[in-house]
Scaffold this active site. Structure first.
Site, PDB file in Angstrom:
ATOM      1  N   GLY A  10      53.902  48.160   8.535  1.00 15.44           N
ATOM      2  CA  GLY A  10      53.064  46.807   8.508  1.00 15.44           C
ATOM      3  C   GLY A  10      51.773  47.126   7.914  1.00 15.44           C
ATOM      4  O   GLY A  10      51.048  48.133   8.024  1.00 15.44           O
ATOM      5  N   ARG A  14      45.139  41.434  10.348  1.00 12.56           N
ATOM      6  CA  ARG A  14      44.137  40.923  11.424  1.00 12.56           C
ATOM      7  C   ARG A  14      42.983  41.760  11.733  1.00 12.56           C
ATOM      8  O   ARG A  14      42.104  41.686  12.306  1.00 12.56           O
ATOM      9  CB  ARG A  14      44.834  40.457  12.808  1.00 12.56           C
ATOM     10  CG  ARG A  14      45.503  39.109  12.723  1.00 12.56           C
ATOM     11  CD  ARG A  14      46.494  38.825  13.799  1.00 12.56           C
ATOM     12  NE  ARG A  14      47.550  39.729  14.161  1.00 12.56           N
ATOM     13  CZ  ARG A  14      48.394  39.219  15.130  1.00 12.56           C
ATOM     14  NH1 ARG A  14      48.178  38.826  16.012  1.00 12.56           N
ATOM     15  NH2 ARG A  14      49.660  40.056  14.854  1.00 12.56           N
ATOM     16  N   GLN A  73      59.895  51.777   3.952  1.00  7.37           N
ATOM     17  CA  GLN A  73      60.330  50.567   3.930  1.00  7.37           C
ATOM     18  C   GLN A  73      59.545  49.645   3.080  1.00  7.37           C
ATOM     19  O   GLN A  73      58.417  49.453   3.208  1.00  7.37           O
ATOM     20  CB  GLN A  73      60.222  49.818   5.275  1.00  7.37           C
ATOM     21  CG  GLN A  73      60.695  48.635   5.497  1.00  7.37           C
ATOM     22  CD  GLN A  73      60.044  47.661   6.746  1.00  7.37           C
ATOM     23  OE1 GLN A  73      58.920  48.222   7.369  1.00  7.37           O
ATOM     24  NE2 GLN A  73      60.795  46.482   7.063  1.00  7.37           N
ATOM     25  N   GLY A  78      60.648  42.868   8.427  1.00  9.72           N
ATOM     26  CA  GLY A  78      60.707  42.382   9.813  1.00  9.72           C
ATOM     27  C   GLY A  78      60.937  43.844  10.525  1.00  9.72           C
ATOM     28  O   GLY A  78      61.481  44.771  10.025  1.00  9.72           O
ATOM     29  N   ASN A 224      46.134  44.538  17.512  1.00 12.73           N
ATOM     30  CA  ASN A 224      46.252  43.813  16.518  1.00 12.73           C
ATOM     31  C   ASN A 224      44.729  43.554  15.705  1.00 12.73           C
ATOM     32  O   ASN A 224      44.907  43.178  14.501  1.00 12.73           O
ATOM     33  CB  ASN A 224      47.104  42.483  16.756  1.00 12.73           C
ATOM     34  CG  ASN A 224      48.260  42.488  17.277  1.00 12.73           C
ATOM     35  OD1 ASN A 224      49.002  43.347  16.553  1.00 12.73           O
ATOM     36  ND2 ASN A 224      48.651  42.070  18.395  1.00 12.73           N
ATOM     37  N   ALA A 376       4.201  77.219  19.119  1.00 13.84           N
ATOM     38  CA  ALA A 376       4.389  75.638  18.844  1.00 13.84           C
ATOM     39  C   ALA A 376       4.291  75.633  17.240  1.00 13.84           C
ATOM     40  O   ALA A 376       3.565  75.973  16.633  1.00 13.84           O
ATOM     41  CB  ALA A 376       3.422  74.871  19.581  1.00 13.84           C
TER      42      ALA A 376
HETATM   43  C1  UD1 Z   1      56.744  42.891  18.139  1.00 17.52           C
HETATM   44  C2  UD1 Z   1      58.085  42.017  18.854  1.00 17.52           C
HETATM   45  C3  UD1 Z   1      57.808  41.472  20.128  1.00 17.52           C
HETATM   46  C4  UD1 Z   1      56.837  42.208  20.938  1.00 17.52           C
HETATM   47  C5  UD1 Z   1      55.578  42.534  20.294  1.00 17.52           C
HETATM   48  C6  UD1 Z   1      55.025  43.873  21.283  1.00 17.52           C
HETATM   49  C7  UD1 Z   1      59.804  41.917  17.186  1.00 17.52           C
HETATM   50  C8  UD1 Z   1      60.424  40.885  16.200  1.00 17.52           C
HETATM   51  N1  UD1 Z   1      58.966  41.245  17.850  1.00 17.52           N
HETATM   52  O1  UD1 Z   1      56.251  41.447  17.875  1.00 17.52           O
HETATM   53  O2  UD1 Z   1      58.881  40.926  20.887  1.00 17.52           O
HETATM   54  O3  UD1 Z   1      56.646  41.360  22.317  1.00 17.52           O
HETATM   55  O4  UD1 Z   1      56.222  43.370  18.926  1.00 17.52           O
HETATM   56  O5  UD1 Z   1      53.869  44.279  20.795  1.00 17.52           O
HETATM   57  O6  UD1 Z   1      59.955  42.922  16.990  1.00 17.52           O
HETATM   58  N2  UD1 Z   1      56.554  46.583  11.302  1.00 17.52           N
HETATM   59  C9  UD1 Z   1      57.014  47.470  10.461  1.00 17.52           C
HETATM   60  N3  UD1 Z   1      57.924  46.787   9.195  1.00 17.52           N
HETATM   61  C10 UD1 Z   1      57.996  45.397   9.348  1.00 17.52           C
HETATM   62  C11 UD1 Z   1      57.271  44.655  10.263  1.00 17.52           C
HETATM   63  C12 UD1 Z   1      56.469  45.344  11.292  1.00 17.52           C
HETATM   64  O7  UD1 Z   1      57.219  48.376  10.376  1.00 17.52           O
HETATM   65  O8  UD1 Z   1      58.910  44.813   8.508  1.00 17.52           O
HETATM   66  C13 UD1 Z   1      55.675  47.328  12.269  1.00 17.52           C
HETATM   67  C14 UD1 Z   1      54.453  47.165  12.115  1.00 17.52           C
HETATM   68  O9  UD1 Z   1      53.485  47.885  11.620  1.00 17.52           O
HETATM   69  C15 UD1 Z   1      53.851  47.128  13.776  1.00 17.52           C
HETATM   70  C16 UD1 Z   1      55.140  47.063  14.470  1.00 17.52           C
HETATM   71  O10 UD1 Z   1      56.250  47.037  13.456  1.00 17.52           O
HETATM   72  O11 UD1 Z   1      53.426  48.476  14.013  1.00 17.52           O
HETATM   73  C17 UD1 Z   1      55.092  45.606  15.200  1.00 17.52           C
HETATM   74  O12 UD1 Z   1      55.012  44.715  14.127  1.00 17.52           O
HETATM   75  P1  UD1 Z   1      54.208  43.099  14.425  1.00 17.52           P
HETATM   76  O13 UD1 Z   1      54.396  42.549  13.382  1.00 17.52           O
HETATM   77  O14 UD1 Z   1      52.983  43.805  15.042  1.00 17.52           O
HETATM   78  O15 UD1 Z   1      55.239  42.664  15.616  1.00 17.52           O
HETATM   79  P2  UD1 Z   1      54.907  41.676  16.870  1.00 17.52           P
HETATM   80  O16 UD1 Z   1      54.690  40.261  16.145  1.00 17.52           O
HETATM   81  O17 UD1 Z   1      53.490  42.217  17.615  1.00 17.52           O
HETATM   82 CA    CA Z   2      51.876  43.770  17.144  1.00 13.04          CA
END
Ligand code: UD1
Ligand code: CA
Length: 448
Positions: A10, A14, A73, A78, A224, A376
């Protein structure tokens, strides 16, 4: 067998940064490196980092780590979609897969170990870390039956108002039986608010899924934005400083002190306020550092004191006094029982024992013997505008105030240099060198 997957594809919008979120430093290491390190304790056979946004930068930043594989990816659809990318890479893998979000840097290794042990002892399909948070906003909520088995995980934005009352959250740290997960992944849907493949949906297809509560909530905070990054730094610092205080180090006003985890401190060291110790620094027993010091990648031996000074990439021997307001800016080796005082700058120089450089000097590219006294305002003029040149000063030599050594120049042992001299030629042992205009007094002179 155990494999680790770190989600790091990701962008981290933020953070408002050009740098991908997981590469932001937290102390001496990036977020993603910390996530990887927290898994070392369970000795994974493979470590796969899932990258996408600015993936090259992440690969570069981690290329010093052994045994790390990168999985692309290209589109971030997701967390479930991210894990699907592992399928071709783990085709023949059997065993457990530990999954961590790349933005969770404060997990304690012992917690990861407990997760894996609980998972294996109970022969679970999945085990995940959970916590009961006062403010669960933004996190997925974990619903369990009476036996602590997970029935459902609902993302914050997908929760109805009744579900929002559940404060048990998903930490984003999971241990999966890979065989079970492999079969569940193709069943994921995008029936959610973000229309993404959520990894959390696999619990609908797996059984049993067990929740393991983490008691120290600071461990699972996901980063975040930069405010959370700052809070995480405080947590990290509190752990490091507490560790050293319990090991015999005194800290005056610890809140104003920062110490990298890579630093080593001896017994009975005292660290005074506003002091920052970084990198591969080692400080010996009984040293007193601060107030007001910055020390980086340096070795300071026993019983030395440093006051209001900056030291980097240098070695200071025992029983030496430095400061106030000294700057040792790299490549300095200082002997025992030396004194480096007010407004003295030293770089790339080797200095013997019992040598004093007490006031207002610049010493660069120099070799000073034992028991030298630098008066000095003494300056080594080491730079001719093109090249740097060395100055050598022998044992027991005394330089007068405000003398300048125009390098390259060698001053012997037991030499005395007159104050205000500009020394451009070598001086033999046991001599007096004076190089300054003679004073002329015009008596009875009247102002024009
Ligand atoms: C995720 C969890 C949530 C949990 C939280 C804890 C899911 C759907 N939700 O939410 O239940 O409480 O973490 O911190 O998993 N990433 C990828 N590829 C993607 C999307 C995300 O590699 O397509 C990576 C991001 O870089 C990040 C991690 O996955 O390091 C988590 O993604 P993020 O979008 O921050 O998930 P949360 O909304 O925090
Ligand atoms: Ca997160």
């Amino acid at each position: 067998m155990l494999a680790v997957a770190i989600l790091a594809a990701g962008k981290g919008t933020r953070m408002k940064s050009k740098l991908p979120k997981v590469l932001h430093p937290l102390g001496s290491k990036s977020l993603v490196e910390r996530a990887i390190e927290s898994c070392k304790i369970v000795k994974p056979h493979r470590t796969l980092v899932i990258i996408g946004y600015e993936g090259d930068k992440i690969e570069n930043a981690l290329n010093h780590l052994e045994n790390v594989e990168f999985v692309q990816q290209t589109e971030q659809l997701g967390t479930g979609h991210a894990i699907m990318q592992l399928l071709p890479h783990l085709k023949d893998f059997t065993g457990d897969l530990l999954v961590l979000n790349g933005d969770v840097p404060l997990l304690r290794p012992e917690t990861v170990e407990e997760l894996v042990n609980t998972h294996q002892k109970n022969k679970n399909a999945t085990t995940l870390l959970t916590a009961n948070l006062k403010n669960p906003q933004g996190y997925g909520r974990v619903f369990c039956d009476g036996n602590n088995l997970v029935t459902q995980i609902v993302e914050d934005r997908d929760c109805n108002s009744a579900q929002k009352q559940n404060h048990r959250i998903n930490a984003g740290v999971y241990c999966f039986n890979w065989q079970c997960l492999k079969e569940a992944l193709p069943q994921l849907t995008t029936n959610n608010d973000q229309q993404e493949y959520y990894l959390t949906e696999v619990v609908d297809f797996l059984n049993p899924v067990m929740a393991l509560d983490v008691h120290d909530h600071s461990e699972i905070s996901g980063i975040n934005d930069r405010c959370q990054l700052a809070v995480a730094y405080d947590v990290l610092q509190a752990r490091v400083k507490e560790g050293w205080m319990k090991a015999g180090v005194t800290m005056i006003d610890p809140d104003s002190i920062t110490i990298d985890e890579t630093v080593q401190l001896g017994i009975d060291v005292t660290i005074e306020p506003q002091t920052h110790i970084r990198g591969n620094t080692i400080i010996g027993a009984n040293c007193k550092i601060g107030p007001g010091c910055l020390i980086e990648n340096s070795i300071i031996e026993d019983n030395t004191t440093v006051l209001y000074s900056v030291i980097s990439d240098s070695k200071i021997s025992a029983n030496t006094r430095i400061g106030p307001y000294a700057h040792l800016r790299g490549g300095v080796e200082l002997g025992e029982n030396c004194r480096v005082g007010n407004f003295v700058e030293i770089k790339k120089s080797s200095i013997g024992n019992k040598t004093n450089i007490a006031h207002l000097s610049y010493i660069g590219d120099a070799t000073l013997g034992n028991q030298v006294n630098i008066g000095a305002g003494t300056i080594t003029a080491n730079y001719d505008g093109v090249k740097k040149h060395p100055t050598i000063i022998g044992d027991r030599t005394k330089t007068g105030s405000n003398s300048v050594f125009v390098a390259p120049v060698t001053i012997g042992e037991d030499v005395t240099v007159g104050a205000g001299s500009v020394i451009t030629h070598d001086v033999p042992n046991d001599s007096l060198a004076i190089a300054r205009g003679k004073q002329k007094n015009i008596e009875g002179w009247k102002k024009p």
